[in-house]
Each structure stands twice: as C-alpha cells, then as structure tokens.
Design a protein around this motif. Structure first.
Motif, short mmCIF file in Angstrom:
data_model
loop_
_atom_site.label_atom_id
_atom_site.label_comp_id
_atom_site.label_asym_id
_atom_site.label_seq_id
_atom_site.Cartn_x
_atom_site.Cartn_y
_atom_site.Cartn_z
N LYS A 198 0.83 -1.20 0.00
CA LYS A 198 0.00 0.00 0.00
C LYS A 198 0.87 1.26 0.00
O LYS A 198 0.55 2.25 -0.67
CB LYS A 198 -0.94 0.01 1.21
CG LYS A 198 -2.08 -0.97 1.08
CD LYS A 198 -2.99 -0.93 2.30
CE LYS A 198 -4.12 -1.93 2.17
NZ LYS A 198 -4.96 -1.95 3.37
N GLY A 199 1.97 1.25 0.73
CA GLY A 199 2.88 2.39 0.74
C GLY A 199 3.50 2.61 -0.63
O GLY A 199 3.63 3.75 -1.08
N TYR A 200 3.86 1.54 -1.30
CA TYR A 200 4.45 1.65 -2.64
C TYR A 200 3.41 2.21 -3.61
O TYR A 200 3.71 3.10 -4.42
CB TYR A 200 4.93 0.27 -3.11
CG TYR A 200 5.52 0.30 -4.49
CD1 TYR A 200 6.78 0.82 -4.73
CD2 TYR A 200 4.80 -0.20 -5.58
CE1 TYR A 200 7.32 0.84 -6.00
CE2 TYR A 200 5.33 -0.17 -6.85
CZ TYR A 200 6.59 0.34 -7.06
OH TYR A 200 7.11 0.37 -8.32
N ALA A 201 2.17 1.69 -3.53
CA ALA A 201 1.11 2.19 -4.42
C ALA A 201 0.84 3.67 -4.15
O ALA A 201 0.61 4.45 -5.09
CB ALA A 201 -0.16 1.37 -4.22
N LEU A 202 0.88 4.07 -2.89
CA LEU A 202 0.66 5.47 -2.53
C LEU A 202 1.75 6.35 -3.13
O LEU A 202 1.46 7.43 -3.68
CB LEU A 202 0.61 5.63 -1.01
CG LEU A 202 0.43 7.05 -0.49
CD1 LEU A 202 -0.93 7.60 -0.91
CD2 LEU A 202 0.56 7.09 1.01
N GLU A 203 2.99 5.92 -3.05
CA GLU A 203 4.09 6.70 -3.63
C GLU A 203 3.95 6.80 -5.14
O GLU A 203 4.22 7.85 -5.73
CB GLU A 203 5.44 6.06 -3.27
CG GLU A 203 5.85 6.28 -1.84
CD GLU A 203 6.00 7.75 -1.48
OE1 GLU A 203 6.57 8.51 -2.28
OE2 GLU A 203 5.53 8.14 -0.39
N GLN A 204 3.52 5.73 -5.80
CA GLN A 204 3.32 5.77 -7.24
C GLN A 204 2.22 6.77 -7.61
O GLN A 204 2.35 7.52 -8.58
CB GLN A 204 2.95 4.37 -7.77
CG GLN A 204 4.08 3.38 -7.68
CD GLN A 204 5.28 3.80 -8.50
OE1 GLN A 204 5.15 4.28 -9.60
NE2 GLN A 204 6.47 3.63 -7.93
#
Length: 103
Positions: A43-49
């Motif tokens: 979820k953190g990676y998707a948020l950064e993207q």
C-alpha cells in the motif's frame, strides 16, 4: 484396560504438547505478521506511485495553463495574421446631434 503412567511420563508428555502448541502458535503469528507487513508495504508503494503520478499531472496542467495563457494573450492576438486581415469596424452614428436636442 487402563495403564498407569508415572507422573514423570505425564509431565514429559505435557511439556512436549506445550512445546508443540507454542511452536505452532509462533509460526501462525509470524505468518500473520509477515502478511500484514507485506500488505502495508504494498500500500505504501502504491501510494508513492500515485503521488508521483499526481505530481506529473500537476506539472502537465501547469504547462497547459501557461500555453493557454500565452495563446490568448492580447499582444499575441494583435500579431496574428487573421486579425490583421480583418476589415476595420464601421463608424456608424446611431444617435445624431439632432436626436439629442431639446425641443
């Protein structure tokens, strides 16, 4: 027929069952921990993207706004060839001096 077991044998069996139970609980808890941690990381990676995509779109929007402002600027319109080719406006008087006189 019921066999009698000594207290020492029962204690060893209880200790083995306790070790097996605690080991299985630790394994299950580690599995749950890793799943939750992995989900948070995804979820953190998707948020950064999505943040990066948002910044890109903001930059594109800013560029389009500046192009629109530049193309609709008054000096740009006056320099346009189509504007220069237009006919000059007619100077018509709809109200004459005679219309304005008091009778």
């Amino acid at each position: 027929m019921y066999q009698k077991t000594t207290l020492q044998t029962q204690a060893k069996q209880a200790a083995k069952l306790l070790i097996i139970t605690l080991s299985s609980m630790i394994i299950v808890l580690l599995g749950v921990f890793f799943m939750v941690t992995n989900d948070s990381a995804q979820k953190g990676y998707a948020l950064e993207q999505e943040k990066l995509k948002n910044e890109t779109l903001k930059a594109e929007n800013s560029g389009l706004n500046s192009k629109m402002t530049d193309s609709s600027a008054f000096t740009r319109i006056n320099e346009d060839q189509k504007t220069k080719e237009m006919q000059p406006p007619e100077n018509k008087q709809y109200v004459t001096k005679k219309d304005n006189e008091v009778k």
